[in-house]
Every structure is written in C-alpha cells, then in structure tokens.
Design an enzyme around this catalytic site. Sequence first.
Site, mmCIF file in Angstrom:
data_model
loop_
_atom_site.group_PDB
_atom_site.id
_atom_site.type_symbol
_atom_site.label_atom_id
_atom_site.label_comp_id
_atom_site.label_asym_id
_atom_site.label_seq_id
_atom_site.Cartn_x
_atom_site.Cartn_y
_atom_site.Cartn_z
ATOM 1 C CD GLU A 17 -2.315 2.730 -3.487
ATOM 2 O OE1 GLU A 17 -2.397 3.383 -4.326
ATOM 3 O OE2 GLU A 17 -2.196 3.138 -2.349
ATOM 4 C CG ASP B 130 -9.005 3.598 0.361
ATOM 5 O OD1 ASP B 130 -9.766 2.722 1.426
ATOM 6 O OD2 ASP B 130 -7.824 3.485 0.038
ATOM 7 C CG ASP C 152 -1.848 0.877 0.749
ATOM 8 O OD1 ASP C 152 -2.853 1.384 -0.224
ATOM 9 O OD2 ASP C 152 -2.189 1.742 2.306
#
Length: 523
Positions: free
Chosen positions: A340, A393, A293
């Site tokens: 990501e 998200d 991430d």
Amino acid sequence: MKLKRSSGIIMHISSLPSPHGIGTFGQAAYDFARFLKKSGQTYWQLLPLGPTSYGDSPYQSFSAMAGNPYFIDLDRLVYDGLLSEIDLANVNFGTNAEYVDYSALFNNRFKILEIAYRNFNQQLTEFIEFIEREKMWLDDYALYMSVKEEMNLRAWQEWDEDIKLRKPEALTLYNNKLAYKIGFWKFVQYQFFKQWFELKHYVNSIGIQFMGDIPIYVAADSVETWAHPNLFKLDEYKNPTVVAGCPPDTFSHDGQLWGNPIYNWDYHDQTSYQWWIDRINFNLKMFDIVRIDHFRGFEAYYEVPAYDNTARHGYWVKGPGMKLFDKVYQQLGDINVVAEDLGFTTNSLAEFLKDSGFPGMKVLEFAFSNYDESPFLPYLYDKHSITYTGTHDNDTLRGWIDTTGNKAEIEHCIRYVNNCDFYNLHWDIIRCAWSSVSDVAITQMQDILGLGNRTRMNYPSSLGGNWQWRMLPGAYNDEIANRLMDLTRLYGRYKDYQRFYTTPVFSAIKRPVKFRVIPKPNA
C-alpha cells in the site's frame, strides 16, 4: 512476486449478513465465496482480522496475531453442541441489520462465548495441540486479556506496576489467579482459527484466494507493547516517546495523529528483524496474499512527540528499507505481498518499491481531480500493480459521484470512461479498472451494489460511525454475478477454472494440523 491477470472484491467479514449483529465465518461467508466464483473473481480481500479495541478499528488491535472473537460463528457452535438455540434467544446483538452495533456486541457476545467454553471439552487433543503450538504468542495474549479484564479494561500502561512491568512474581500470581479466564481466551482463539481455516479450505477449494491485510503499526494498548517493549520506542515507564502520524496537508491542517508507538528499528536490526519475519510468515499462512498497509513507513516514517496534541510538529525519519526485506527474503523466499504505497510519494519511495519487487496500488477515484497527467490515470499504470476503484478509506463510487466529487472531476471521469448513463457511472468506473493494464483489479462490494456513502467503511482521523456497514441479506443475485463475469471475461481477468487446493493450516508458524471440514448447509 508475479501476478496473473485477475480481479477481486473487498468485503470485510464484519460486513457479511448475519442474524447475530456482525458478519462471521458462517453460512453467509460460504455463500459470498460462491458469488465470487460465479462472478469470475480470483481474490476476496479482507481488512485485518485482529481483535479490535477502542474505536472498533481493525487497524487498532489488541494483538498482531490473535483473531477477532466477533467473527466466530455462533450457529457453528450450536452445530458443534457447545451452544443451544435457547442460549441465543432474546440476546441483543443490535437491532439494525445494516450497521454493526459494537456496544451490543461487547456487552453480550462474550457472555455467549463463555457458555460455549463451559460446555467445551478442554482435554480435546486438537485444543491441547493448538495451545502448545501457538504458545509463542498465545500465552501472552491470553494473560494480557485476562489481566485487562481484572483491571477494569484499562490500558496496560495504567495497570498495577508489578504486572505492568511483568515482574516474574506478578506473572506467576496472575497466571494462577486468572487460570480459568486464561483458558477461556485460549478457547476463543482456538474456535476462531478452527473456523477460519475451515472457511479458507473451502474458499481455496473453489478457486478463490484470500488477500489479507497487515497494519504496519500495532496499537499502544496491545499485547506486543506490553510483552515485547524492546520492539518500540518507549521510556523507562513503558510509555511511548514518539507516536505515528502523517503531516499536515490540504485535507488536514494539523495532520493526522494516529498514536501508535514507533518501532525501535535499531533493536529490530540487532535481532535480524525476526519479529517482522515471524509476523509476515504468520500472515502468509493465514492468507494467500497479504497487503501491507502504509508500506512507505518502511522507507521513511513520520513520528510525532508522544505528548503533542496534533501532528503538526512531527518529522520524517529514515526507515529500515530493504535491510528488512532482504532478511525476509532470506528466510521466506519469494512472498506474496502487495504494498500500500498511497499518499505522499517521493523518488526514494518509488525506488524502494521497485527494489522490493512488490506491486503497488492505483486508485481510480484519485485519477480525475484535474486535467493534468495524474499518476492514477490508467494509461500511465505499470502492469505490475493493482488497480482499485477505491479502498475502505475512500468514498464509495456512488458517494463520490453523487455527493463529494466536484463537477469538473465528475465531468472528466464521464468523458474518460465514455459514460452515457449517469446512473450507471459506477459500473463504467469498474469497467475502467477491469480494462486497465494492471495485473489485478479490485473494487469494493459497495461499488458493485451501487451504494452511497452511508455504507462507507471509514473516514480517516474520525471516531464514530466507522467500520459499521453490513450488507443486507439478498443484496446480490445472479444478475449482478453475471454482469461482473461478463466484464471479467471481456477484459481477460477470468480463465477457465483450474482447481487449486491448499491444505487447511491451523498452526500459523509451525507444522500444519488437518481438520475435518464439516460442510456447511448448501455448501
């Protein structure tokens, strides 16, 4: 890293159906794996599996290594003779089958696990071997959780100074005083990893791979910041001097203040990035492929003075870049990592991603915001990438279609995917992802089911209402699996099944320990 043309679904463990308030490594997980196989999928993507802290976010964990006790299947503990059905009767795990009640879990789940611990044979060879093998992280974690409970759950920065600063005499005192609790937390981790690797063994045996998730940062209140303060930018009192966030943009006037401590990259460089190498290696043993991430934070990261109330006065700082990943490659070789790389992009970030060799991410919900050539339009994708309809998200597809996307965006999307049935537009967007040139295409389970934003997993920078969605029992069926299989075959993302097998690895760092895999009902 080379990827075969394939596809998968994002479905966090917490969102699986369960009679005990939250999804677990129990029967529903095995059933979902069989759904993935029937629908021709290759990947089951998860959010981080660490123990959650304040706010219940899997991206704010008490530990970068430990597992979430909520995911331990209680029915399996009954099967193993550590609990009885009576122990589970009349326990409040939450009353809403579609949403997790974290308060009820916090108040009641650990009481049940303590009953199981009292019934557990602590002299079990596998348990003793686990404690010894995982002591690199387990000893500190068990002590940290035990002291936290002793200190009325306060963050470690508010503990008594002797144990806060880990003075040797304090460590000895608390290890002796809290020996029973320390044993309990080690038992909890033993059960977590035992059940996890039995599930992984089964999932891999039917041709499905797990994609895990590594948050780039750790929580300020975590065992890592307490036990290894040199890894972070902390002052003499062990408080962060700067914290992570992201700058103001069109969505957030003040930016986002995440509050995570920033790494002391100079120290990491002096230690040849060994902590990061161990962390990545740990996760590569946990999962078949891992997503990192906020990958851009390795190239450049946004730091904010620790005592600011907003992120407006933060600034960009150069990260370690390929110095870190050159060391990773030296020790671990070619690794299965997804970057990501969403958010504000720069030429230097694009160059860093290319140098890393990792595939980046494309999100279809971002493709239709205007009629300019958005980099998220599929005809501009690199083959070495992963296309997502959306992530945890983002809005669900139906949420975006029905409530949040503006008229021009939706019309642009309808024209692009050649949609003729507005009520099936979410399936046409999935089709668009599956037909893209990207090596891998992934969608959320909510999008497969056509669910709206009441099932959205997370609204960034907000507290409350996040991470709660649970899939209702019977939500998917053979018709849905067959429809997804047809798409997956049509666009070349399904090959005739070739069995591949990975030995269940109980140790995340050292040599593997094989466990007898007890078949689940109907497995």
